[in-house]
Design a protein around this motif. Structure first.
Motif, mmCIF file in Angstrom:
data_model
loop_
_atom_site.group_PDB
_atom_site.id
_atom_site.type_symbol
_atom_site.label_atom_id
_atom_site.label_comp_id
_atom_site.label_asym_id
_atom_site.label_seq_id
_atom_site.Cartn_x
_atom_site.Cartn_y
_atom_site.Cartn_z
ATOM 1 N N ILE A 5 68.730 -47.288 31.788
ATOM 2 C CA ILE A 5 67.495 -48.449 31.001
ATOM 3 C C ILE A 5 68.617 -48.933 29.286
ATOM 4 O O ILE A 5 69.025 -47.576 29.023
ATOM 5 N N GLU A 6 69.063 -49.399 29.453
ATOM 6 C CA GLU A 6 69.537 -49.827 27.922
ATOM 7 C C GLU A 6 68.842 -49.548 26.385
ATOM 8 O O GLU A 6 67.937 -51.351 27.179
ATOM 9 N N ASP A 7 68.716 -49.000 25.945
ATOM 10 C CA ASP A 7 67.996 -48.864 24.307
ATOM 11 C C ASP A 7 68.150 -48.822 23.013
ATOM 12 O O ASP A 7 67.772 -48.124 22.581
ATOM 13 N N TYR A 8 68.649 -50.133 23.571
ATOM 14 C CA TYR A 8 69.595 -49.419 21.496
ATOM 15 C C TYR A 8 69.499 -49.662 21.068
ATOM 16 O O TYR A 8 68.330 -50.489 20.932
ATOM 17 N N ILE A 9 69.602 -48.659 20.160
ATOM 18 C CA ILE A 9 68.765 -48.595 18.928
ATOM 19 C C ILE A 9 70.110 -49.859 17.585
ATOM 20 O O ILE A 9 70.554 -49.889 17.954
ATOM 21 N N PRO A 10 69.123 -50.097 16.512
ATOM 22 C CA PRO A 10 70.148 -50.641 15.528
ATOM 23 C C PRO A 10 70.673 -49.929 14.896
ATOM 24 O O PRO A 10 70.563 -49.002 14.508
ATOM 25 N N TYR A 14 71.850 -43.972 9.648
ATOM 26 C CA TYR A 14 71.585 -42.326 10.078
ATOM 27 C C TYR A 14 71.748 -41.967 11.736
ATOM 28 O O TYR A 14 71.814 -40.996 11.663
ATOM 29 N N SER A 15 71.822 -43.459 12.496
ATOM 30 C CA SER A 15 72.452 -42.867 13.965
ATOM 31 C C SER A 15 72.828 -43.623 14.491
ATOM 32 O O SER A 15 72.933 -43.418 16.010
ATOM 33 N N ARG A 16 73.391 -44.904 14.442
ATOM 34 C CA ARG A 16 74.262 -45.793 15.017
ATOM 35 C C ARG A 16 74.914 -46.595 13.810
ATOM 36 O O ARG A 16 74.684 -47.958 13.524
ATOM 37 N N PRO A 17 76.146 -45.886 13.321
ATOM 38 C CA PRO A 17 77.173 -46.803 12.620
ATOM 39 C C PRO A 17 77.834 -47.498 13.043
ATOM 40 O O PRO A 17 78.262 -48.641 12.051
ATOM 41 N N GLY A 18 77.952 -48.228 14.026
ATOM 42 C CA GLY A 18 78.819 -49.389 14.433
ATOM 43 C C GLY A 18 79.556 -49.121 14.776
ATOM 44 O O GLY A 18 80.357 -50.304 15.191
ATOM 45 N N LEU A 19 80.659 -47.857 14.758
ATOM 46 C CA LEU A 19 81.585 -47.707 15.056
ATOM 47 C C LEU A 19 82.489 -47.420 16.934
ATOM 48 O O LEU A 19 81.805 -46.809 17.318
ATOM 49 N N LYS A 20 84.071 -48.133 16.877
ATOM 50 C CA LYS A 20 84.061 -48.061 17.881
ATOM 51 C C LYS A 20 85.013 -46.541 18.301
ATOM 52 O O LYS A 20 85.299 -45.947 17.355
ATOM 53 N N ALA A 37 59.167 -33.400 26.517
ATOM 54 C CA ALA A 37 59.401 -34.716 26.173
ATOM 55 C C ALA A 37 60.473 -35.467 26.871
ATOM 56 O O ALA A 37 60.913 -35.061 27.294
ATOM 57 N N SER A 38 59.940 -36.730 26.814
ATOM 58 C CA SER A 38 60.843 -37.654 27.769
ATOM 59 C C SER A 38 62.069 -38.545 27.572
ATOM 60 O O SER A 38 62.467 -38.407 26.002
ATOM 61 N N ALA A 39 63.042 -38.971 28.254
ATOM 62 C CA ALA A 39 64.267 -40.028 27.504
ATOM 63 C C ALA A 39 63.364 -40.974 27.110
ATOM 64 O O ALA A 39 64.598 -40.625 25.756
ATOM 65 N N SER A 40 62.663 -41.359 27.034
ATOM 66 C CA SER A 40 62.201 -42.290 26.383
ATOM 67 C C SER A 40 61.720 -42.433 25.096
ATOM 68 O O SER A 40 62.100 -42.697 24.083
ATOM 69 N N ASN A 41 61.606 -40.996 24.839
ATOM 70 C CA ASN A 41 60.875 -40.437 23.636
ATOM 71 C C ASN A 41 61.731 -40.131 22.902
ATOM 72 O O ASN A 41 62.072 -40.180 21.627
ATOM 73 N N ILE A 42 63.090 -39.793 23.470
ATOM 74 C CA ILE A 42 63.768 -39.008 22.724
ATOM 75 C C ILE A 42 64.782 -40.283 22.374
ATOM 76 O O ILE A 42 65.167 -39.687 20.859
ATOM 77 N N SER A 43 65.250 -41.272 23.657
ATOM 78 C CA SER A 43 65.563 -42.602 22.465
ATOM 79 C C SER A 43 64.894 -43.105 20.907
ATOM 80 O O SER A 43 65.714 -43.523 21.013
ATOM 81 N N LYS A 44 63.547 -43.131 21.320
ATOM 82 C CA LYS A 44 62.829 -43.676 20.427
ATOM 83 C C LYS A 44 63.045 -43.168 19.152
ATOM 84 O O LYS A 44 62.862 -43.261 17.866
ATOM 85 N N ARG A 71 63.394 -36.179 34.666
ATOM 86 C CA ARG A 71 63.104 -36.679 35.684
ATOM 87 C C ARG A 71 63.627 -37.514 36.570
ATOM 88 O O ARG A 71 64.259 -37.581 37.525
ATOM 89 N N THR A 72 63.346 -38.380 35.779
ATOM 90 C CA THR A 72 63.177 -39.780 36.533
ATOM 91 C C THR A 72 64.081 -41.468 35.476
ATOM 92 O O THR A 72 63.925 -42.245 36.811
ATOM 93 N N SER A 73 64.391 -40.833 34.584
ATOM 94 C CA SER A 73 64.958 -41.937 34.256
ATOM 95 C C SER A 73 66.138 -41.331 33.503
ATOM 96 O O SER A 73 66.507 -39.981 32.695
ATOM 97 N N ILE A 74 66.983 -42.521 33.317
ATOM 98 C CA ILE A 74 68.456 -42.890 31.806
ATOM 99 C C ILE A 74 68.589 -43.500 30.695
ATOM 100 O O ILE A 74 68.028 -44.570 30.982
ATOM 101 N N TYR A 75 68.016 -42.886 29.591
ATOM 102 C CA TYR A 75 68.275 -43.989 29.017
ATOM 103 C C TYR A 75 69.595 -43.938 28.389
ATOM 104 O O TYR A 75 70.202 -43.033 27.267
ATOM 105 N N CYS A 76 69.987 -45.083 27.769
ATOM 106 C CA CYS A 76 71.031 -45.122 26.654
ATOM 107 C C CYS A 76 71.205 -45.786 25.781
ATOM 108 O O CYS A 76 70.455 -46.982 25.024
ATOM 109 N N SER A 77 71.025 -45.204 24.499
ATOM 110 C CA SER A 77 71.036 -45.298 23.338
ATOM 111 C C SER A 77 71.884 -45.981 22.261
ATOM 112 O O SER A 77 71.220 -46.989 21.415
ATOM 113 N N LEU A 78 72.778 -46.021 22.871
ATOM 114 C CA LEU A 78 74.102 -47.151 21.993
ATOM 115 C C LEU A 78 75.350 -47.290 22.979
ATOM 116 O O LEU A 78 75.174 -46.071 23.868
ATOM 117 N N PRO A 79 75.527 -47.793 22.933
ATOM 118 C CA PRO A 79 76.712 -48.507 24.255
ATOM 119 C C PRO A 79 78.333 -46.820 24.099
ATOM 120 O O PRO A 79 77.916 -46.410 22.683
#
Length: 260
Positions: A5-10, A14-20, A37-44, A71-79
């Protein structure tokens, strides 16, 4: 095929510097330290850091990881080809500096494992993380090189369930290794297919160059001809399969002997 589940943070400081990433050298394993805590909560949570109010004189909190798994999902917070703030430190272990470079954040992908209310890693989470690691190695060009957060920085007991039970960490690496080797069985390919030159994209050849070059530099393999063959884009499927088994097994035995 795993479902992510792609849940990219902006993009934020602080959490996504946008650097390759500067390279793909390893996979770092973490745990959430938040029972239940769920994967969704961690991504949030990682996304919320962009909105933190920082008082004068405070640097704020820098934190993120590419993936959070429950147990049920994989969340991706940034590429996975961008840098996350998951294993930064003022000091690093010698092994991390040798294998990952002077700033491991810019050469690794970070995976957060969610824990149950009793602090354990559920078997379904474990299996899902194995599948994610196989995907990152097989499809995204990361090497089969694993570090715990503690193995990177030396001082942080993360992931705590595996620090307490190191045999579970070994079980994880062995499960990934078995699954990777089961993906391409020699008997499943005809002889002429095994002798065909790898049909890889340029980025994949570059990762393979580094994988074989590092093995030669670390004296895991001793024939420079393999390095040259990779550089000339002339490796066959059969040769790669043989090299991978040799390199991975020798590295595993080397790491085991160091721990012993």
């Amino acid at each position: 095929m795993i479902q992510v589940i792609e849940d990219y943070i902006p993009v934020n400081i602080y959490s996504r510097p946008g650097l390759k990433l500067k390279a793909k050298r390893g996979i770092v394993m973490h745990y959430t330290a938040s029972p239940g805590a769920s994967a969704s909560n961690i991504s949030k949570y990682f996304a919320s850091l962009a909105q933190q109010m920082v008082s004068k004189g405070s640097k704020g909190r820098y934190a993120s990881a590419h993936f959070s798994v429950d147990r049920t999902s994989i969340y991706c917070s940034l590429p996975d080809d961008e840098m996350a703030y998951h294993c930064g430190s003022k000091t690093y272990t010698q092994e991390a500096l040798k294998k990952l470079g002077s700033y491991p954040n810019n050469s690794t992908v970070g995976i957060e494992m969610c824990i149950e209310k009793d602090g354990s890693i559920h078997e379904e989470t474990f299996n899902r993380v194995v599948d994610l690691a196989v995907y990152l190695i097989q499809q995204r060009g990361f090497p089969e090189v694993f570090f715990t957060h503690k193995e990177v920085v030396g001082w942080k007991d993360c992931p705590l369930p595996w620090i307490k039970q190191p045999d579970q960490y070994e079980r994880f690496k062995q499960a990934v290794h078995r699954k990777l080797n089961s993906l391409v069985e020699p008997a499943a390919m005809e002889d002429d297919e095994m002798n065909q030159v790898l049909n890889y994209a340029e980025w994949a050849w570059r990762e393979l160059d580094q994988y074989i070059g590092d093995a030669y530099k670390d004296q895991i393999i001793h024939e420079q001809a393999w390095v040259e063959k990779a550089r000339k884009r002339a490796l066959t499927y059969g040769e790669l399969l043989m090299l991978k088994v040799i390199i991975d097994e020798r590295r595993r035995k080397g790491m085991q002997s160091q721990r012993d």
